[in-house]
Motif scaffolding. Structure first.
Motif: not given
Length: 230
Positions: A136-148, A212-216, A222-224
């Protein structure tokens, strides 16, 4: 032979087109969240589940990804009706979209989960985090961010796939265009108008999801921005 373009039907049928836009947006939004949640659950099960669960999820994903969406919605709408289980067109459309997008989302999220460095999982274990907390705190947030970005593209494709639902008489944009051209015999103009509307909807959805992705995920923004300065 000359063809006279005539868009005068818009003055009469614009309420129908707006209704089609509403149905398209409604189906996409109602399918997006449960489709994403189901896809994440499938991805987690495929990585951390038992051998039986892994095989079942793998079979589900392969079946859904290798059969046409129109066949899936036909099975829900017409197939279930054959056994006296009638489903409304809107419900059948949403269920089919959820089933379809969940399979694609599962593979996207699986790639994201597998990309997380094992050292982070080991560090979390050393801090006495449970398996659920790590997810919940490590894997899913990072996976969503990478694959957004991939998820955004998939959700836009799902929104465009709502056009298939005209085959079960769902009154979305393509279904409305079918009706308009059957009454006016202006098929070129009718389908040109909804092509523009689909383009506008896809652009709007992309903008909303990226905002929404830039906010989350500030690092995405920053990358964009860094990419734009190059």
């Amino acid at each position: 032979m000359s063809y006279q373009f005539d868009f005068s039907f818009l003055s009469q049928y614009w309420p129908d087109l707006l209704r089609g836009v509403w149905w398209t947006v409604r189906m996409a939004l109602l399918a997006m969240v449960p489709g994403f949640v189901a896809g994440v659950a499938l991805a987690i099960g495929r990585i951390h589940g038992s051998a039986v669960v892994l095989r079942m999820i793998g079979a589900y994903i392969e079946i859904i990804r290798n059969t046409p969406l129109v066949l899936q919605v036909f099975w829900i709408f017409f197939g279930l009706a054959a056994i006296r289980f009638h489903v409304a067109a809107l419900v059948a459309a949403i269920v089919a979209l959820v089933i379809n997008v969940s399979a694609y989302t599962a593979e996207i999220m699986r790639a994201g989960l597998e990309s997380i460095h094992g050292g982070q999982i080991e560090a979390a274990s050393c801090l006495a985090l449970t398996r659920r907390q790590v997810l919940w705190y490590i894997e899913i947030p990072q996976a969503v961010e990478k694959m957004y970005p991939a998820l955004v593209s998939q959700f836009i494709l799902m929104m465009l796939a709502t056009s298939i639902m005209s085959q079960i008489s769902a009154e979305e944009l393509t279904g409305v265009a079918d009706l308009i051209q059957s009454f006016t015999f202006r098929g070129f103009e009718a389908y040109a108008v909804i092509a523009i509307l689909y383009l506008m909807l896809a652009s709007a959805l992309r903008w909303v999801l990226l905002a929404a992705g830039a906010w989350l995920f500030p690092r995405l923004k920053a990358g964009v921005a860094a990419g734009g300065r190059k």
